[in-house]
Design a protein around this motif. Structure first.
Motif, PDB file in Angstrom:
ATOM      1  N   GLY A  77       0.781  -1.234   0.000  1.00 56.30           N
ATOM      2  CA  GLY A  77       0.000   0.000   0.000  1.00 56.30           C
ATOM      3  C   GLY A  77       0.809   1.277   0.000  1.00 56.30           C
ATOM      4  O   GLY A  77       0.269   2.357   0.184  1.00 56.30           O
ATOM      5  N   VAL A  78       2.112   1.150  -0.217  1.00 56.75           N
ATOM      6  CA  VAL A  78       2.982   2.323  -0.235  1.00 56.75           C
ATOM      7  C   VAL A  78       3.246   2.717  -1.689  1.00 56.75           C
ATOM      8  O   VAL A  78       3.586   1.868  -2.514  1.00 56.75           O
ATOM      9  CB  VAL A  78       4.326   2.004   0.464  1.00 56.75           C
ATOM     10  CG1 VAL A  78       5.282   3.182   0.373  1.00 56.75           C
ATOM     11  CG2 VAL A  78       4.098   1.588   1.903  1.00 56.75           C
ATOM     12  N   SER A  79       3.085   3.983  -1.996  1.00 55.76           N
ATOM     13  CA  SER A  79       3.472   4.458  -3.328  1.00 55.76           C
ATOM     14  C   SER A  79       4.985   4.614  -3.370  1.00 55.76           C
ATOM     15  O   SER A  79       5.617   4.915  -2.357  1.00 55.76           O
ATOM     16  CB  SER A  79       2.801   5.793  -3.648  1.00 55.76           C
ATOM     17  OG  SER A  79       1.418   5.606  -3.892  1.00 55.76           O
ATOM     18  N   VAL A  80       5.553   4.409  -4.549  1.00 51.10           N
ATOM     19  CA  VAL A  80       6.999   4.489  -4.730  1.00 51.10           C
ATOM     20  C   VAL A  80       7.316   5.463  -5.852  1.00 51.10           C
ATOM     21  O   VAL A  80       6.712   5.393  -6.922  1.00 51.10           O
ATOM     22  CB  VAL A  80       7.599   3.103  -5.064  1.00 51.10           C
ATOM     23  CG1 VAL A  80       9.088   3.218  -5.385  1.00 51.10           C
ATOM     24  CG2 VAL A  80       7.369   2.122  -3.924  1.00 51.10           C
ATOM     25  N   VAL A  81       8.256   6.367  -5.588  1.00 49.24           N
ATOM     26  CA  VAL A  81       8.831   7.199  -6.631  1.00 49.24           C
ATOM     27  C   VAL A  81      10.176   6.560  -6.950  1.00 49.24           C
ATOM     28  O   VAL A  81      11.083   6.554  -6.122  1.00 49.24           O
ATOM     29  CB  VAL A  81       9.021   8.663  -6.182  1.00 49.24           C
ATOM     30  CG1 VAL A  81       9.671   9.475  -7.301  1.00 49.24           C
ATOM     31  CG2 VAL A  81       7.683   9.280  -5.774  1.00 49.24           C
ATOM     32  N   LEU A  82      10.269   6.002  -8.132  1.00 50.80           N
ATOM     33  CA  LEU A  82      11.472   5.297  -8.551  1.00 50.80           C
ATOM     34  C   LEU A  82      12.328   6.261  -9.366  1.00 50.80           C
ATOM     35  O   LEU A  82      12.073   6.496 -10.541  1.00 50.80           O
ATOM     36  CB  LEU A  82      11.095   4.060  -9.369  1.00 50.80           C
ATOM     37  CG  LEU A  82      12.198   3.069  -9.680  1.00 50.80           C
ATOM     38  CD1 LEU A  82      12.862   2.558  -8.410  1.00 50.80           C
ATOM     39  CD2 LEU A  82      11.640   1.908 -10.491  1.00 50.80           C
ATOM     40  N   ASP A  83      13.321   6.831  -8.697  1.00 49.21           N
ATOM     41  CA  ASP A  83      14.217   7.783  -9.361  1.00 49.21           C
ATOM     42  C   ASP A  83      15.349   7.013 -10.038  1.00 49.21           C
ATOM     43  O   ASP A  83      16.514   7.108  -9.677  1.00 49.21           O
ATOM     44  CB  ASP A  83      14.746   8.803  -8.353  1.00 49.21           C
ATOM     45  CG  ASP A  83      15.527   9.943  -9.017  1.00 49.21           C
ATOM     46  OD1 ASP A  83      15.573   9.985 -10.263  1.00 49.21           O
ATOM     47  OD2 ASP A  83      16.093  10.771  -8.283  1.00 49.21           O
ATOM     48  N   PHE A  84      14.954   6.201 -10.996  1.00 48.74           N
ATOM     49  CA  PHE A  84      15.841   5.508 -11.926  1.00 48.74           C
ATOM     50  C   PHE A  84      15.483   6.106 -13.285  1.00 48.74           C
ATOM     51  O   PHE A  84      14.307   6.315 -13.555  1.00 48.74           O
ATOM     52  CB  PHE A  84      15.537   4.008 -11.978  1.00 48.74           C
ATOM     53  CG  PHE A  84      15.988   3.194 -10.797  1.00 48.74           C
ATOM     54  CD1 PHE A  84      15.790   3.604  -9.493  1.00 48.74           C
ATOM     55  CD2 PHE A  84      16.579   1.972 -11.013  1.00 48.74           C
ATOM     56  CE1 PHE A  84      16.187   2.820  -8.418  1.00 48.74           C
ATOM     57  CE2 PHE A  84      16.981   1.169  -9.952  1.00 48.74           C
ATOM     58  CZ  PHE A  84      16.781   1.595  -8.653  1.00 48.74           C
ATOM     59  N   PRO A  85      16.441   6.372 -14.155  1.00 54.38           N
ATOM     60  CA  PRO A  85      16.085   6.984 -15.438  1.00 54.38           C
ATOM     61  C   PRO A  85      15.297   6.028 -16.324  1.00 54.38           C
ATOM     62  O   PRO A  85      15.814   5.015 -16.775  1.00 54.38           O
ATOM     63  CB  PRO A  85      17.438   7.342 -16.062  1.00 54.38           C
ATOM     64  CG  PRO A  85      18.426   6.445 -15.391  1.00 54.38           C
ATOM     65  CD  PRO A  85      17.887   6.149 -14.024  1.00 54.38           C
ATOM     66  N   ALA A  86      14.045   6.363 -16.551  1.00 50.23           N
ATOM     67  CA  ALA A  86      13.156   5.571 -17.410  1.00 50.23           C
ATOM     68  C   ALA A  86      13.345   6.032 -18.857  1.00 50.23           C
ATOM     69  O   ALA A  86      12.412   6.489 -19.506  1.00 50.23           O
ATOM     70  CB  ALA A  86      11.714   5.736 -16.954  1.00 50.23           C
ATOM     71  N   ASN A  87      14.573   5.904 -19.358  1.00 47.99           N
ATOM     72  CA  ASN A  87      14.958   6.573 -20.601  1.00 47.99           C
ATOM     73  C   ASN A  87      15.022   5.688 -21.833  1.00 47.99           C
ATOM     74  O   ASN A  87      15.351   6.172 -22.909  1.00 47.99           O
ATOM     75  CB  ASN A  87      16.298   7.275 -20.404  1.00 47.99           C
ATOM     76  CG  ASN A  87      16.169   8.468 -19.480  1.00 47.99           C
ATOM     77  OD1 ASN A  87      15.074   8.938 -19.209  1.00 47.99           O
ATOM     78  ND2 ASN A  87      17.288   8.954 -18.993  1.00 47.99           N
ATOM     79  N   THR A  88      14.736   4.402 -21.687  1.00 55.20           N
ATOM     80  CA  THR A  88      14.702   3.519 -22.853  1.00 55.20           C
ATOM     81  C   THR A  88      13.473   2.624 -22.747  1.00 55.20           C
ATOM     82  O   THR A  88      12.973   2.365 -21.637  1.00 55.20           O
ATOM     83  CB  THR A  88      15.960   2.619 -22.941  1.00 55.20           C
ATOM     84  OG1 THR A  88      15.954   1.706 -21.839  1.00 55.20           O
ATOM     85  CG2 THR A  88      17.242   3.442 -22.963  1.00 55.20           C
ATOM     86  N   PRO A  89      12.977   2.137 -23.867  1.00 53.55           N
ATOM     87  CA  PRO A  89      11.810   1.243 -23.815  1.00 53.55           C
ATOM     88  C   PRO A  89      12.049   0.005 -22.945  1.00 53.55           C
ATOM     89  O   PRO A  89      11.134  -0.423 -22.230  1.00 53.55           O
ATOM     90  CB  PRO A  89      11.593   0.867 -25.282  1.00 53.55           C
ATOM     91  CG  PRO A  89      12.151   2.025 -26.048  1.00 53.55           C
ATOM     92  CD  PRO A  89      13.345   2.479 -25.249  1.00 53.55           C
ATOM     93  N   ASP A  90      13.243  -0.573 -22.970  1.00 48.91           N
ATOM     94  CA  ASP A  90      13.513  -1.767 -22.163  1.00 48.91           C
ATOM     95  C   ASP A  90      13.415  -1.472 -20.672  1.00 48.91           C
ATOM     96  O   ASP A  90      12.837  -2.258 -19.915  1.00 48.91           O
ATOM     97  CB  ASP A  90      14.899  -2.335 -22.478  1.00 48.91           C
ATOM     98  CG  ASP A  90      14.972  -3.019 -23.826  1.00 48.91           C
ATOM     99  OD1 ASP A  90      13.911  -3.325 -24.416  1.00 48.91           O
ATOM    100  OD2 ASP A  90      16.099  -3.254 -24.300  1.00 48.91           O
TER     101      ASP A  90
END
Length: 163
Positions: A77-90
């Motif tokens: 039930g915890v929201s997560v902000v994933l500060d990983f670069p979501a910079n490619t389709p993979d």
């Protein structure tokens, strides 16, 4: 930001586009946790990330460790902000898979910032020493060559931030 349902927040944008700043803003709610890739990588692999292949190797290891943990946080039930670069389709597909398996909403925050503005911010950030990594202009150009803007057909809920 108070989500009614747990949400996996993702950030997408070039180096120094403002991803980490936005991620911190998104995580101010007590039911939201921020997980920052640069912090984890710099502490797990100090002095080991000097090239793009080094980054790919180490970030892949981190992703494999974090995947189940992220899913468990979301299912709790915890929201997560994933500060990983979501910079490619993979990478985005990997992130979407976590949200899908956890049965939670996803929000991809796409920061659309010009190369010139990113480099200006990068120079200031590098001069301040405020970031774990300080890429050169040449490294910016190489890394940016891998950047692929998100597309609607990827299954992510894209929120555009134009600067």
């Amino acid at each position: 930001m108070t989500d009614i349902k747990p949400t996996l927040h993702l950030v997408c944008g070039k180096i120094a586009a403002g991803k980490s700043t936005l991620a911190r803003e998104l995580s101010i709610d007590p039911k939201v946790i921020l997980i920052n890739e640069d912090t984890w990588l710099s502490r797990l692999y100090p002095e080991e990330i000097n090239t793009i292949p080094d980054y790919v190797r180490c970030s892949g290891r981190l992703r494999s460790i974090m995947e189940d943990h992220l899913q468990q946080l979301l299912q709790a039930g915890v929201s997560v902000v994933l500060d990983f670069p979501a910079n490619t389709p993979d990478i985005r597909a990997w992130m979407l898979g976590i949200a899908t398996r956890a049965k939670v909403e996803n929000k991809l925050h796409y920061l659309d910032v010009s190369n010139d503005q990113c480099k200006e911010r990068l120079h200031a950030r590098n001069a301040s020493g405020s970031h774990e990594f300080a890429p050169s202009d040449e490294e910016f150009d190489v890394i940016t060559s891998y950047f692929v803007p998100p597309q609607k057909d990827e299954g992510l809920n894209i929120i555009l931030h134009v600067q």
